[in-house]
Design a protein around this motif. Structure first.
Motif, short mmCIF file in Angstrom:
data_model
loop_
_atom_site.label_atom_id
_atom_site.label_comp_id
_atom_site.label_asym_id
_atom_site.label_seq_id
_atom_site.Cartn_x
_atom_site.Cartn_y
_atom_site.Cartn_z
N MET A 2 3.80 -9.33 -0.45
CA MET A 2 4.03 -10.71 -0.06
C MET A 2 5.29 -10.84 0.79
SD MET A 2 2.80 -13.79 -0.16
CE MET A 2 1.66 -13.78 -1.53
N TYR A 3 6.37 -10.15 0.36
CA TYR A 3 7.62 -10.24 1.11
C TYR A 3 7.48 -9.61 2.49
CZ TYR A 3 9.78 -11.79 -3.20
OH TYR A 3 10.11 -12.49 -4.31
N THR A 4 6.72 -8.51 2.58
CA THR A 4 6.51 -7.87 3.88
C THR A 4 5.86 -8.82 4.85
OG1 THR A 4 6.24 -5.76 2.75
CG2 THR A 4 5.46 -5.89 5.03
N LYS A 5 4.83 -9.54 4.38
CA LYS A 5 4.13 -10.48 5.23
C LYS A 5 5.05 -11.60 5.68
CE LYS A 5 1.59 -13.56 3.29
NZ LYS A 5 0.54 -14.36 2.65
N ARG A 6 5.78 -12.20 4.75
CA ARG A 6 6.64 -13.32 5.09
C ARG A 6 7.75 -12.90 6.04
NH1 ARG A 6 3.03 -16.95 4.04
NH2 ARG A 6 2.48 -17.12 1.84
N PHE A 7 8.28 -11.68 5.87
CA PHE A 7 9.34 -11.21 6.75
C PHE A 7 8.83 -11.03 8.18
CE2 PHE A 7 13.31 -9.56 7.87
CZ PHE A 7 13.16 -8.40 8.61
N ALA A 8 7.58 -10.51 8.31
CA ALA A 8 7.01 -10.34 9.64
C ALA A 8 6.86 -11.68 10.34
CB ALA A 8 5.65 -9.63 9.54
N TYR B 138 -1.12 -1.32 -1.53
CA TYR B 138 0.10 -2.00 -1.98
C TYR B 138 -0.22 -3.32 -2.67
CZ TYR B 138 4.85 -3.88 -1.87
OH TYR B 138 6.08 -4.41 -2.21
N TYR B 139 -1.38 -3.91 -2.34
CA TYR B 139 -1.76 -5.21 -2.89
C TYR B 139 -2.95 -5.06 -3.82
CZ TYR B 139 1.33 -6.73 0.80
OH TYR B 139 2.43 -6.89 1.61
N THR B 140 -3.13 -6.02 -4.71
CA THR B 140 -4.16 -5.94 -5.74
C THR B 140 -5.06 -7.18 -5.72
OG1 THR B 140 -2.68 -6.94 -7.39
CG2 THR B 140 -2.73 -4.52 -7.24
N ASP C 111 -7.92 -5.21 -2.96
CA ASP C 111 -6.79 -4.37 -2.56
C ASP C 111 -6.78 -4.29 -1.03
OD1 ASP C 111 -6.83 -4.06 -5.27
OD2 ASP C 111 -7.01 -1.88 -5.26
N ARG C 112 -6.43 -5.40 -0.43
CA ARG C 112 -6.55 -5.54 1.02
C ARG C 112 -5.45 -6.42 1.58
NH1 ARG C 112 -11.87 -4.20 2.91
NH2 ARG C 112 -13.28 -3.65 1.21
N TYR D 155 -2.04 -12.64 -0.25
CA TYR D 155 -2.10 -14.07 0.05
C TYR D 155 -1.75 -14.93 -1.17
CZ TYR D 155 -4.60 -12.87 4.34
OH TYR D 155 -4.95 -12.36 5.57
N VAL D 156 -2.30 -14.59 -2.32
CA VAL D 156 -2.26 -15.47 -3.49
C VAL D 156 -1.60 -14.73 -4.65
CG1 VAL D 156 -3.62 -16.84 -5.10
CG2 VAL D 156 -4.39 -16.59 -2.72
N GLU D 157 -0.47 -15.20 -5.10
CA GLU D 157 0.20 -14.56 -6.23
C GLU D 157 -0.47 -14.93 -7.55
OE1 GLU D 157 4.25 -15.80 -5.81
OE2 GLU D 157 4.74 -14.17 -4.43
N ASN D 158 -0.85 -16.20 -7.68
CA ASN D 158 -1.55 -16.68 -8.88
C ASN D 158 -2.85 -17.35 -8.47
OD1 ASN D 158 0.60 -16.04 -10.87
ND2 ASN D 158 1.76 -17.60 -9.75
N PHE D 159 -3.94 -16.89 -9.03
CA PHE D 159 -5.24 -17.45 -8.69
C PHE D 159 -5.27 -18.93 -9.08
CE2 PHE D 159 -10.03 -17.31 -8.80
CZ PHE D 159 -10.19 -16.82 -7.51
#
Length: 544
Positions: free
Chosen positions: A1-7, A121-123, A133-134, A195-199
């Motif tokens: 999540m942090y990688t995406k937001r930093f980009a 890296y993602y679940t 995992d995408r 994209y979503v930390e909590n469903f």
């Protein structure tokens, strides 16, 4: 999540001033509250005309009768895959820029096959499977949704819903608030922690209805009496292999087919998969509050044309016609819902496809005596290997063949001090002699010669030096690749529909050639923002 937001943060540093200036410089004050993309995988442009008389007045026909229709719209990529088309559509950039050259490619540094969306890296969020995992990390350029997020300082809401992960991910982009797709293991709509930390509770409640189980307990029967399906070939057409080369006539006992597959994948080949997408989309609009304030939001809804089984029945089948007649209902439901909740004056809707569909070569040959046939990649590559061994000495120079691309073992070629460019050109010349092959291009040529504006532009559009093969192939029209043990999903057709609709979209028709890369700058013009820097399309004049 942090990688995406930093980009996205880095992109934001460079863009806000220009974006702000554009929103005022274009002199247009109207901005929609909601942009909705209706995208159909593997849609032929003639489907709308073919089934016109059976469509409702408030689905496809409403879009055409009230909207702006681009009748000569194309995807100018060599490799016509839904994932490639989706990335092209939403970045406004060719695969040579956005990096999505195929469903998968060889990473030459890691020496392994890379999937276009898979990311360890993602679940998964929404089920216990690994199908979430995408991420969008392999997409090398921003999307229109990313540009909208930047322009609004993250206030705009960007979502997507699809049956397949690449469709959901590439339409939501890097910074989307949510991308949802169908999990064939659990029967749930899921997302990724990218994209979503909590469903969300509303999505959990949607899944708790167990709609996939309900749909697969039914029989798939035709919407109308089967005698009415006069636009299609006979239901028991001999060249239709059907499900598992066994079932090819209505009605279909979906529970029996599911038992054979062992999971929920068959749902994606039926109209009920599209129905699930439609219902999830309207639930998302309501629960996430899309289009309810002055900040424009964006939603993409992707339907599929029988998904992976489309080649088991063909574009002219009763199954395909029934899929579109029911999809027409889904589109009507979505448009009517937008009317009630957001209002036509506040929305811009576009409908297009990310890939088209070709008629099977056997059908063209048997029914219409056309020069068509099948190309055997396995046999051709075996002969290519023998040829290279004779010319360059014994060695396994060909690493793999993958969707119109030949990959060489460059480490071996380097060790042998072989001229890579010369081998690429020799291989292209050799393969170009095969019946059914229209043309081949060596990677070295694509890197050194400007082919844009020529008949070979799709080669250059589709070539990325880090991800593409050493030799790229294009087949003759009517010819299709066929392997012994694997069914290949291939199309040569580059044309897909493109329709814009909304309160501020004029009614009209454009016969001039357009490209799906034109969608991003056209939407950016409506939104009053600059398109992403890599976007290469032109604005289509669809405003009133």
């Amino acid at each position: 999540m942090y990688t995406k937001r930093f980009a996205i943060f880095l992109l934001g540093i460079l863009s806000p001033v220009l974006l702000h200036a554009q929103s005022h410089a274009n002199g247009k004050t109207y901005r929609p509250k909601l942009v909705v993309g209706i995208v159909v995988e593997d849609i032929r442009p003639d489907y709308i005309d073919r089934y016109w008389d059976k469509f409702r007045t408030d689905g496809f026909r409403r879009l055409v009768n009230q909207g702006f229709v681009c009748r000569n719209n194309h995807i100018d990529n060599l490799i016509q895959r839904p994932s490639v088309g989706m990335a092209t559509l939403f970045t406004g950039a060719a695969p040579s820029f956005n990096g999505i050259v195929n469903d998968q490619w060889i990473d030459r540094l890691k020496k392994k096959v890379i999937n276009c969306t898979h990311d360890d890296y993602y679940t998964t969020v929404g089920s216990n499977s690994a199908q979430g995992d995408r991420s969008a990390m392999k997409l090398m350029t921003p999307t229109i949704g990313d540009a909208l997020k930047i322009m609004t300082n993250g206030k705009a809401k960007v979502y997507s819903v699809a049956l397949n992960a690449p469709a959901a991910i590439f339409s939501a982009g890097h910074s989307g608030d949510g991308a949802y797709w169908f999990d064939t293991e659990s029967g749930n709509m899921i997302s990724s922690s990218y994209y979503v930390e909590n469903f969300p509770d509303w999505a959990f409640n949607f899944n708790s209805q167990k709609l996939a189980d309900d749909y697969l307990s039914r029989k798939w029967e035709t919407l109308y009496p089967i005698s009415n399906y006069t636009e299609s070939i006979s239901d028991n057409y001999i060249l239709e292999p059907g499900y598992y080369d066994k079932w090819n006539t209505f009605p279909y006992d979906l529970s029996k087919i599911q038992k054979r597959s062992g999971d929920y994948r068959v749902l994606k080949t039926t109209p009920f998969g599209n129905l699930m997408v439609s219902d999830f989309a309207t639930s998302l609009i309501a629960n996430e509050g899309l289009g309810q304030d002055s900040v424009p939001d964006m939603l993409t809804v992707t339907f599929s044309s029988m998904d992976y089984e489309r080649n088991s029945f063909g574009p002219a089948s009763v199954e395909m016609e029934d899929t579109y007649l029911r999809m027409d209902q889904n589109i009507a439901h979505l448009l009517n819902y937008l009317d009630r909740t957001v209002g036509k004056d506040n929305v811009v809707v576009f409908l297009t496809g990310t890939s088209s569909a070709s008629y099977p070569s056997s059908y063209l040959k048997e029914e219409f005596h056309m020069q068509a046939g099948t190309f055997n990649p396995e046999g051709a590559v075996a002969l290519l290997k023998a040829y290279l061994n004779i010319k360059y000495g014994q060695g396994n120079y060909v690493e793999t063949y993958m969707n119109q691309q030949v990959y060489f073992d460059r480490d071996l070629i380097s060790e042998r001090n072989i001229d890579l460019a010369a081998m690429q050109k020799d291989a292209a010349t050799f393969l170009n002699q095969f019946q059914g092959v229209a043309s081949c291009r060596a990677a070295s040529d694509l890197e050194s010669v400007n082919l844009l504006g020529s008949a070979f532009a799709p080669f250059q559009n589709s070539y990325n030096p880090k991800r593409s093969g050493d030799v790229l192939l294009r087949f003759e029209e009517g010819w299709q690749p066929k392997e012994k043990y694997r069914r290949i999903d291939y199309t040569e057709n580059s044309q897909v529909p493109l329709i814009f609709w909304g309160g501020h979209v004029k009614h009209g028709t454009l016969n001039q050639r357009t490209n799906i890369m034109d969608v991003v700058p056209t939407l950016a013009d409506f939104l009053g923002i600059m398109p992403p820097n890599a976007a290469r399309g032109s604005i289509i004049n669809v405003r009133k």
